[in-house]
Design an enzyme around this catalytic site. Structure first.
Site, PDB file in Angstrom:
ATOM      1  N   ASP A 278      -3.635   3.109  14.413  1.00 17.47           N
ATOM      2  CA  ASP A 278      -2.839   3.659  13.326  1.00 17.47           C
ATOM      3  C   ASP A 278      -3.346   5.053  13.027  1.00 17.47           C
ATOM      4  OD1 ASP A 278      -5.166   3.367  11.846  1.00 17.47           O
ATOM      5  OD2 ASP A 278      -4.354   1.855  10.481  1.00 17.47           O
TER       6      ASP A 278
ATOM      7  N   ARG B 273       0.842  -1.202   0.000  1.00 13.44           N
ATOM      8  CA  ARG B 273       0.000   0.000   0.000  1.00 13.44           C
ATOM      9  C   ARG B 273       0.879   1.254   0.000  1.00 13.44           C
ATOM     10  NH1 ARG B 273      -4.761   1.476   4.346  1.00 13.44           N
ATOM     11  NH2 ARG B 273      -3.092   1.196   5.885  1.00 13.44           N
TER      12      ARG B 273
END
Length: 532
Positions: free
Chosen positions: A447, A167
């Protein structure tokens, strides 16, 4: 410092760079980066301007809607290109940053795929990003190893490993350390291009390919941009068209109204959509923040059973399966709790319920954040999905409306929720500034996406002076009192020495500014990035 290569233009590095990583930033790689930046960065910046224009309309009271001018794409019969064999079974995916030990453990975890993350779980220090590219290159060559001197243990790859997916960072981010023609390069292009340039040949030899997750798309025109980037890259590197495959994260409220359009734009490359639930909640609040009467309860009360989240999840399944691609479920943020079997059992029970909901709804796979959850998620999907995937389950029984996707979740706002958002937000930003983008806090893996929810809720609640469940009004005075009290809690948790460090003091300042500014800042990472 400037370096002269065989490029047509000079490339410069920011003054903070001391390691130029010539084994990754080769002349060939730099040429490729320059070609991509020259061709696509102006379009990227224009797309970001389009986001601002769209937000202005939302602030005036407009709601997201299914685009009228693309109705033909939604209603007509077409399919995406076939899915490669090693991406057809993705029942359990593990995610994590591009740290060396993490990559080895994730690839060895027993999950079907591993998403190596340059985005929300990676703090984008120069060394993190470049070392991450080296780590991935070694992983693709299957030569990666890691020695832990404290445990006197060396980590190697098993013979059988998860399929690797990467990603890159989102369109809104720059890589400030590398400039082309005195302009910061797009972080999306930087991460995407370096992995493709260095690994496409070896991946082909391995019987796999260059696979990506694309994050944070807000409009199908952004998917068109990515498709053009991929097509150009395949031609530039003389890779067969359609070799690069992508899964798009549906993690903005606007994207959920354009699922068919996004798939269509990428139909030669796309293999699936993923329900990026935490960023989706963040986007939902952010986009609709100015709407009268729009208030979202405590973060802990917004779950996949909330009507707007359930609608989005099932719509993703329906639209994916209609186009013969995979629908991947969301993240289980829980992590194993050591030395407390009762709490651990409770956490695992929540994960099991979540994964059963996904597989029974028709999802083809799911995400976990910790190797310790792979076995549990695998057992759930093995039980309810004996086939490779569930693309044959079309979910024509459902009809999701615009109103379904926008239903405000019911719940309350509590002092506990306010304190949790402040505490988690500051702890996370401090860790991020120190180079750690995936942080275990209170038995959850936090996160950037979860931190975004925390600071956005505080800003939104404070701006609206919401009424708590006990009748008190959350105003500036109330916030400041709670904020100062939580700083003392944090100091007790980590100790005075750590509390006084630059990272924690900067984190406190960043969080306070983000939640008290009159204007909302689109991404906390844009502000925090200036500090690293």
């Amino acid at each position: 410092m400037e370096i002269q290569t065989n490029l047509s233009q000079k490339i410069s590095f920011s003054k903070e760079v001391t390691n130029y990583h010539p084994e990754i930033l080769t002349d060939g790689a730099l040429n490729f980066l320059e070609a991509l930046q020259d061709r696509f960065n102006k379009r990227r910046l224009a797309l970001l301007k389009n986001r601002e224009s769209q937000q202005h309309l939302f602030d005036l009271g407009m709601h997201p809607s299914f685009p009228e001018n693309t109705k033909e794409i939604r209603n007509s019969e077409w399919s995406a290109s076939p899915i490669p064999l090693d991406l057809q079974d993705r029942r359990v995916e593990i995610t994590g940053p591009v740290e060396r030990k993490m990559i080895i453990n994730a690839l060895n975890s027993g999950a079907k795929t591993f998403m190596a993350d340059f985005e929300d779980s990676n703090a984008p220090l120069w060394e993190n990003c470049l070392q991450g590219q080296k780590n991935l290159k070694d992983a693709v060559k299957k030569t990666i190893s890691f020695y832990n001197p404290k445990r006197d243990k060396t980590y190697h790859l098993n013979e059988k490993t998860a399929t690797l997916i990467v990603r890159p960072r989102g369109l809104h981010l720059n890589e400030k350390h590398l400039l082309i023609k005195n302009e910061e390069i797009s972080a999306s292009l930087f991460d995407f291009a370096l992995y493709l340039f260095h690994n496409n040949k070896q991946l082909k030899e391995n019987g796999s390919g260059p696979y990506y997750y694309i994050p944070k798309l807000e409009h199908f025109t952004e998917a068109i941009w990515w498709n053009d980037v991929i097509d150009f890259s395949e031609e530039y590197l003389k890779i067969e068209h359609g070799t690069v495959k992508v899964t798009v994260l549906v993690e903005t409220i606007t994207a959920s109204f354009q699922l068919d359009e996004i798939i269509y734009a990428l139909k030669d490359h796309i293999v699936g959509l993923n329900c990026g639930r935490w960023d989706y909640i963040f986007s939902y609040i952010k986009k609709l923040r100015a709407h009268k009467g729009f208030i979202v309860p405590d973060r802990s009360q917004v779950t996949m059973s909330s009507p707007f989240m359930d609608a989005y999840s099932t719509l993703v399944i329906q639209r994916c399966h209609k186009r013969n691609i995979l629908a991947i479920g969301g993240m289980a943020a829980q992590i194993p709790i050591k030395n407390d079997e009762t709490k651990n059992a409770t956490a695992f029970a929540k994960v099991k319920i979540d994964k059963e909901r996904e597989v029974k709804n028709g999802h083809d796979g799911t995400w976990v954040a910790h190797p310790g959850l792979v076995k549990l998620a695998m057992e759930v999907f093995d039980k309810y999905m004996p086939t490779t995937n569930q693309i044959d389950i079309k979910r024509n029984d459902i009809k999701i409306t615009e109103a379904d996707l926008l239903t405000i979740p019911k719940g309350t706002i509590t002092e506990k929720g306010i304190r949790q958002n402040i505490n988690v937000g500051i702890h996370y930003i401090a860790a991020w500034l120190g180079g750690n983008g995936a942080v275990a806090l209170y038995h959850l893996m936090e996160d950037a996406a979860t931190a975004e929810i925390s600071r956005t809720q505080i800003w939104h609640w404070l701006k609206n002076e919401v009424v708590l469940e006990d009748g008190r009004v959350f105003n500036t005075s109330f916030f400041q009192t709670v904020f100062e009290e939580e700083l003392q809690v944090i100091k007790q948790q980590i100790g005075n020495l750590l509390f006084e460090t630059k990272n924690y003091q900067n984190a406190i300042d960043i969080f306070h500014r983000l939640v008290t500014n009159t204007e909302f800042e689109e991404f906390l990472t844009n502000r925090a990035y200036k500090y690293i």
